[in-house]
Design an enzyme around this catalytic site. Structure first.
Site, PDB file in Angstrom:
ATOM      1  N   ALA A   9      -0.533  -1.401   0.930  1.00  0.00           N
ATOM      2  CA  ALA A   9       0.300  -1.996   0.064  1.00  0.00           C
ATOM      3  C   ALA A   9       1.536  -2.848   0.753  1.00  0.00           C
ATOM      4  O   ALA A   9       1.306  -3.296   1.707  1.00  0.00           O
ATOM      5  CB  ALA A   9       1.153  -1.311  -1.163  1.00  0.00           C
ATOM      6  N   SER A  10       2.799  -2.691   0.118  1.00  0.00           N
ATOM      7  CA  SER A  10       3.777  -3.808   0.500  1.00  0.00           C
ATOM      8  C   SER A  10       4.300  -3.247   2.010  1.00  0.00           C
ATOM      9  O   SER A  10       4.836  -3.976   2.541  1.00  0.00           O
ATOM     10  CB  SER A  10       5.063  -3.354  -0.236  1.00  0.00           C
TER      11      SER A  10
END
Lengths: 618, 379
Positions: free
Chosen positions: A328-329
Site C-alpha cells: 500500500a502507501s
C-alpha cells in the site's frame, strides 16, 4: 573245515592284518595331511581376511549424542536451552519378575496395564541385559519418588538425557523455531546424514533458526568403540573419538522487546519487525498468533496439530518474513525516490488532487475522494499519502524505474536469514506480467503498483529494511545471528545507497511530516519527546475490489465488512528522526486503517526500545 | 582257561609290566589331556571353573582307570567282550526310554557321571568284531555267510544311535566297524561294493527329500545344506561354521596368544568348550598350535598301529588297530567339521573337549590298547 583252523592260516592272517594296517595307516596319514593343508590355507593364506572379520565381530561403534548448542538473545538471555529428560529404564536380567516390578512402579507413576504389556513385550524381544525404556519426560516429582523407592524396584534404572526446552516459548516460537524427532524427510535434507541422526528420537531442528542452523547447533557426536561379545553385551570401551557440543548462538534479538512486541500484537493476526537502522540487526520479530514450540519437541499430538493447522489466523506461519501483503502507501517512498532520481520531478513540483485520477475512461479514486488534497507537493503528498500525486508521478516514471528503486530499497528481495519460508515478495515488471499472466503491461497496472496495490507484495521484514535504508542512506541488510560460540557474525558496515542525499532527505521530511504534521496521517501517534521524534508512513492495503455501485452508495467502512475483507493496516517508522536508531514495520491483517491501528503500535514499540536502552545505561 | 592269578598279572610281574608299558603312547595321552585342560582354562576366561577343574579330576580318574585296565591281562577283557557288547546295546535301548537330554547327547545320569551309551558302544563294537575275527577261520572271513554276524554287530548299534537321533556318532560307529572288518582282511571287493551302495544310499537320501520316505530329519538335512553353503544362514546354523573359520583363520601362524583369542573370549564361538574347542586352540596358538596337536594325534595313531602290526595275538592286533581307527575318526571328523570340511555333526575333540563320558571311554580304550601291548605273546 579243519583246514581253516590250521596254524598256517593264523600266520597268513597276521600278515594280512599287517598289510591292512599299513594300508589304513597310509590312508589316515593322507587325511591328516589334508587337515594340515586345510589349516595352512585358513591360518596362513587367508589369515588376514579372518583377522579382519574377527575385529569386525568384536568392535561395535556407539554414538554418544552431542549436547545441542544454546540459543541466546543479544544480551545472553536464554531462549532455547537443554533440560534434563528424566526417564526410567528396566533391565530384565536385574529383576526376577519384571511384571511384578512394573506393577510396583505403577503405584508411583502413571503406567496403565496397556503400557505395561507393551513394555513386557519389548523386554521379551530383547536380550536380558538390554535396557528397555519405561517412561520418559517425567516430572521431577514423580522421578524423585521413583528414585527414593529404588531399593524396592529391582531392575529399574533412573536415567537422565537432555531435551530441548524453550523459555518464553510462544514469543520466540517463530524465530527460534523448534526441534522434533528426526523424520525420514529430515534425513533426505542432507547428502550424507550424520549417523547420530539415526539414534531413535534424536532431536533435529524443524523450523526457524533451529532448522536453518541445525548443523552448527547439533555439534558432533562422540564415537565410542566398544568390544562386545556375541550376544552384543558390552565388555569394555576400547577407544573414544571425542566429538564436540553444538555451538551456542547469540541472536540479535532482545528478549524483552521481543516479548513486548508479542504482547502488543496479542489478539491480532499481525506481525512486526524492529530493527537497528544502521546495523540491520533484528531486535524483535514477532508474529501473532503464536504457538508453544515445546509441544513439538517430543512430537506433537494429532489434536494439537490439527488445531494449529485449522486456525485461520495461521499461528504456525511466521508472518513477519513469510507473509506477503500489498505494501500500500508505504511503497510511495520508493516511487518518490525513483521520480526524483530519474529527474521526473523536482522536490518543489506540485500537482492538483481533485480526489480522483482519470486514465482513459477509467477513474482512480484517491483515498480522500471528497474534494481531494488540492494543490500538493512531494513532501505533503507523502505525509498525507495523496494517491493522485503518485499516480501522476508514476505514469511518468514507469514501472521499470519504480521496480529498480523498490529493489534497491530491499523490496522484492529474499534476504538470507536463518528463518523458515522467507518470502521474496513481488515487485512486478512488464516482463513478469507477460511471462506469468501472458498479458501486456498496462498503465493502470503502474498506477496500482505506485500505491502498493495490484501485483505488489512485501513482507514486514522487507518494509523494515526499506525504512532502515531510507533512514540511514545505506544498503542495510537484516541480520539475526550476532555470534556463534562467541565469534561475531555481524556485518558492521554497509555501502551507501545510490541515491542523492537530497532525494533521501526530502523523503525523510515527508515521513517526518506524516507523523508530526497535523495534516499527517499518523499525527495522532507522534512521539512528543524531542529526542525521540518519529518519522513514518502509514499504509492501508485494500484486499477487495470496490465495485462501482459501492462507490455510488458510499464505500463501506471496515467495521461493516466481514473480517476477511477488511483492509490490512500497515505502518513503517524510524526514530529518532535526527539520528535514526530503530526502524519498525507492522502489518495487521484485516486490521483496518494503518493510521488508526498500526501506527500506535509502531510508536509503542519504538518507545519501548528507547525505554529499554535507558534502563540499560542506568 | 586261566586262573585269577593269570588274570591279574598273567605270567608277568607288575614291575615287568611297568617296563613293558607303552610309555610314548602314555606320555602323548597325558600331553593331550593337559592341552585340553589348558584350553578349558582359557575358554572360561582364565578360570579353573567351571570346566578345567572338573576335567582335571576326571582326567586323573580316567588315567587311573586306564592304568588298571592296562595291567589286567588282555585275555580277561577278551573273555568279557560278549557281555560288554550286549550290555552296551541294552544301555543304548534303555537310554531311548529313560535317558535324559535329546538327540546327540542322550545320557543316563549315574550320579557321579553322565553315561553316554553311544560312547561306550564304539569301544565294545570294536571289541566284539575283534573277537569275532580272531575266532573264526581266516579263510572263512570273506565268505558271504560269515559276513552276516559282523554286519549285524555293526548295524544294530548304528541304527540305535542313528534313531536317537545322532547322525554323527552313528556314522562314526559304522565306519569304525567297517574299518575292523577291513583290517581283519575281508575281501576288498566287498568294500568297493559297499562304497557304491553308500553313494547310492546318500543320493537316495537327497532324492527322497520332501517325500514321506525321507530318511533324515529336516534338521539333519538342514545342517548338510548349510555345510554345503554356509552363507545360506550366516546367523543361524551356518553361524557355527563361519565363526569357527574366522577364529581359526585369525589365529594366523603363531596365534593371538594364550587367552587372547577374541572369538572365543567374547563368546562368538558356539560350543567353545565342547565340540568347537579346537577353534580356540587354533585361534590362540595359531598354525603352530594346531599342527602341533595334529602331530600328537598322528603319533598316537602311528604308535597304536605299529603296536598292532607287531602284535602276534590276532584279537589284540585287531582291537588295537580298530580303536586307533576310532580315535582317528574322532579327531578327524571334529577337525574337519570346525574347518568347514565336514558338516557340523557333534563329535567332540578326543581328550580335549569338555565331557566326562567321552574321555573316560577313550582312556578306557587306551587302557585296552596298553593291555594288548603289554600282554602280547612274546617268544
Amino acid at each position: 573245515m579243519r583246514k581253516l583252523f590250521s596254524e598256517k592260516n593264523t600266520e597268513i592272517g597276521r600278515k594280512s592284518v599287517s598289510r591292512r594296517i599299513l594300508l589304513l595307516g597310509l590312508g589316515k596319514m593322507t587325511l591328516i595331511g589334508l587337515l594340515a593343508w586345510r589349516m595352512r590355507k585358513l591360518q596362513i593364506e587367508d589369515s588376514e581376511k579372518y583377522r579382519l572379520q574377527a575385529e569386525e565381530n568384536r568392535i561395535n561403534m556407539r554414538l554418544i549424542p552431542p549436547e545441542r548448542g544454546l540459543i541466546l538473545d543479544r544480551r545472553g538471555r536464554e531462549l532455547a536451552i537443554n533440560v534434563g529428560n528424566y526417564k526410567l529404564v528396566i533391565t530384565s536380567e536385574k529383576t526376577r519378575n519384571p511384571k511384578k516390578t512394573l506393577g510396583k512402579l505403577a503405584e508411583l507413576i502413571n503406567l496403565d496395564d496397556e503400557e505395561i504389556d507393551k513394555i513386557l513385550k519389548d523386554i521379551n524381544k530383547r536380550s536380558p541385559f538390554v535396557p528397555v525404556t519405561i517412561a520418559e519426560h517425567l516430572s521431577w516429582e514423580s522421578f524423585s519418588k521413583v528414585v527414593l523407592n529404588l531399593p524396592a524396584l529391582p531392575g529399574i534404572t533412573p536415567e537422565m538425557g537432555l531435551t530441548r526446552y524453550y523459555k518464553k516459548a510462544s514469543s520466540i516460537a517463530h524465530v527460534v523455531g523448534y526441534v522434533g524427532p528426526v523424520s525420514r524427510k529430515d534425513l533426505e535434507r542432507f547428502e550424507s546424514p550424520d549417523p547420530v541422526l539415526q539414534i531413535p528420537k534424536f532431536q533435529i531442528g524443524k523450523t526457524g533458526v533451529e532448522r536453518e542452523l541445525e548443523e552448527k547447533l547439533r555439534g558432533k557426536a562422540s564415537l565410542s568403540k566398544v568390544e562386545v561379545n556375541a550376544a552384543g553385551r558390552i565388555i569394555r570401551e576400547t577407544e573414544r573419538i571425542m566429538g564436540f557440543s553444538g555451538a551456542n548462538l547469540r541472536l540479535t534479538l532482545d528478549n524483552h522487546l521481543q516479548e513486548y512486541c508479542h504482547q502488543r500484537l496479542s489478539g491480532l493476526s499481525a506481525s512486526c519487525v524492529l530493527m537497528g537502522v544502521n546495523s540491520g540487526q533484528i531486535i524483535a520479530l514477532a508474529s501473532m498468533p503464536s504457538f508453544d514450540p515445546n509441544k513439538f519437541v517430543f512430537g506433537i499430538s494429532q489434536k494439537d496439530w490439527d488445531s494449529l493447522l485449522n486456525n485461520k489466523l495461521r499461528p504456525l506461519s511466521n508472518k513477519a518474513v513469510s507473509g506477503a501483503y500489498p505494501p500500500a502507501s508505504t511503497l510511495k517512498m520508493a516511487v518518490a525516490i525513483s521520480a526524483l532520481e530519474n529527474g521526473i520531478i523536482s522536490k518543489s513540483d506540485a500537482f492538483d488532487c481533485p480526489g480522483h485520477f482519470d486514465l482513459g475512461n477509467q477513474r482512480f479514486h484517491c483515498w480522500k475522494k471528497k474534494g481531494g488534497h488540492g494543490r500538493i507537493d512531494l513532501k505533503e503528498a507523502i505525509s498525507q499519502s495523496c494517491d493522485v500525486f503518485f499516480w501522476e508521478v508514476a505514469r511518468k516514471v514507469g514501472i521499470e524505474n519504480i521496480r529498480l528503486t523498490a529493489k534497491g530499497l530491499g523490496l522484492g528481495t529474499k534476504f538470507d536469514l536463518p528463518l523458515s519460508s522467507i518470502t521474496k515478495g513481488l515487485i512486478p515488471s512488464k516482463e513478469w506480467k507477460r511471462k506469468k499472466l501472458d498479458q501486456n503491461w498496462r498503465v493502470g497496472d503502474t498506477l496500482n503498483a505506485a500505491v502498493g496495490q495490484g501485483f505488489t507484495l512485501a513482507s514486514p521484514l522487507q518494509l523494515v529494511v526499506m525504512t532502515s535504508r531510507i533512514a540511514s542512506g545505506r544498503a542495510v541488510r537484516p541480520q539475526l545471528v550476532k555470534s556463534i560460540n562467541g565469534k561475531s557474525k555481524i556485518q558492521t558496515s554497509f555501502p551507501e545507497l545510490n541515491y542523492s542525499r537530497d532525494s533521501l532527505s526530502i523523503i525523510r521530511d515527508g515521513m517526518f511530516l506524516s507523523v508530526n504534521n497535523s495534516k499527517g496521517t499518523a499525527f495522532k501517534s507522534r512521539i512528543k519527546d524531542e529526542t525521540q521524534i518519529m518519522a513514518g508512513k502509514t499504509g492501508t492495503s485494500q484486499v477487495r475490489r470496490i465495485s462501482l455501485e459501492e462507490r455510488e452508495t458510499g464505500v463501506l467502512s471496515n467495521d461493516q465488512l466481514p473480517w476477511e475483507q477488511r483492509d490490512h493496516a500497515i505502518f513503517v517508522a524510524y526514530a529518532p528522526y535526527k539520528n535514526p536508531k530503530y526502524a519498525v514495520s507492522i502489518i495487521i491483517e484485516h486490521g483496518g486503517s494503518g493510521a488508526q491501528v498500526a501506527a500506535p503500535i509502531g510508536r509503542d514499540i519504538l518507545l519501548k526500545a528507547f525505554d529499554s536502552d535507558k534502563k540499560l545505561i542506568v | 582257561m586261566f586262573s585269577f592269578k593269570n588274570i591279574v598279572d598273567g605270567n608277568l610281574s607288575y614291575l615287568k609290566k611297568f617296563f613293558l608299558f607303552h610309555w610314548p603312547l602314555a606320555v602323548l595321552t597325558l600331553a593331550t589331556g593337559a592341552f585340553g585342560i589348558l584350553m578349558l582354562y582359557s575358554v572360561a576366561g582364565g578360570s579353573m571353573l567351571p570346566w578345567a577343574e572338573p576335567q582335571l579330576m576326571r582326567f586323573v580318574v580316567g588315567f587311573g582307570v586306564m592304568a588298571i585296565i592296562s595291567f589286567i591281562h588282555i585275555d580277561f577283557w577278551r573273555s568279557l567282550t560278549i557281555p560288554l557288547y550286549f550290555s552296551s546295546l541294552l544301555l543304548l535301548i534303555a537310554v531311548m526310554f529313560y535317558g535324559e537330554g535329546t538327540g546327540a547327547q542322550r545320557w543316563i545320569d549315574l550320579g557321579f557321571i553322565r553315561l553316554q551309551p553311544s560312547e561306550i558302544v564304539k569301544v565294545t563294537l570294536v571289541m566284539a568284531l575283534a573277537l569275532y575275527y580272531s575266532t573264526i577261520p581266516i579263510l572263512a572271513q570273506s565268505r558271504l555267510l560269515w559276513l552276516i554276524p559282523p554286519v549285524l554287530l555293526i548295524c544294530i548299534p548304528t541304527f540305535l544311535v542313528f534313531s536317537q537321533p545322532d547322525l554323527g556318532t552313528s556314522l562314526l560307529i559304522l565306519t569304525s566297524g567297517l574299518a575292523v572288518m577291513f583290517l581283519a582282511g575281508v575281501s576288498i571287493w566287498y568294500f568297493v561294493l559297499g562304497a557304491f551302495a553308500g553313494i547310492g544310499l546318500i543320493s537316495s537320501v537327497f532324492m527322497t527329500r520332501g517325500t514321506s520316505w525321507q530318511f533324515l530329519t529336516d534338521y539333519q538335512l538342514g545342517r548338510i545344506d548349510v555345510y554345503l553353503n554356509p552363507s545360506l544362514d550366516p546367523l543361524g546354523a551356518g553361524y557355527h561354521i563361519t565363526q569357527s573359520k574366522i577364529a581359526l583363520g585369525s589365529g594366523g601362524l603363531s596365534g593371538r596368544g594364550f587367552m587372547q583369542g577374541t572369538q572365543s573370549q567374547l563368546d562368538f564361538l558356539p560350543e567353545k568348550h565342547t565340540d568347537f574347542i579346537f577353534t580356540t586352540l587354533a585361534e590362540e596358538f595359531g598354525y603352530f598350535g594346531s599342527v602341533g596337536l595334529l602331530t600328537i594325534y598322528a603319533l598316537i595313531v602311528i604308535f597304536c598301529l605299529l603296536s598292532a602290526a607287531k602284535n602276534q595275538d590276532r584279537f589284540g592286533a585287531l582291537l588295537t588297530s580298530g580303536l586307533a581307527v576310532m580315535f582317528f575318526l574322532f579327531f578327524f571328523v571334529n577337525m574337519a567339521m570346525v574347518m568347514g570340511l565336514a558338516p557340523v555333526v557333534g563329535v567332540p575333540l578326543p581328550l580335549i573337549s569338555w565331557g566326562g563320558s567321552a574321555m573316560l571311554v577313550l582312556l578306557g580304550a587306551f587302557g585296552l590298547i596298553q593291555s594288548a601291548h603289554i600282554h602280547q605273546p612274546r617268544n
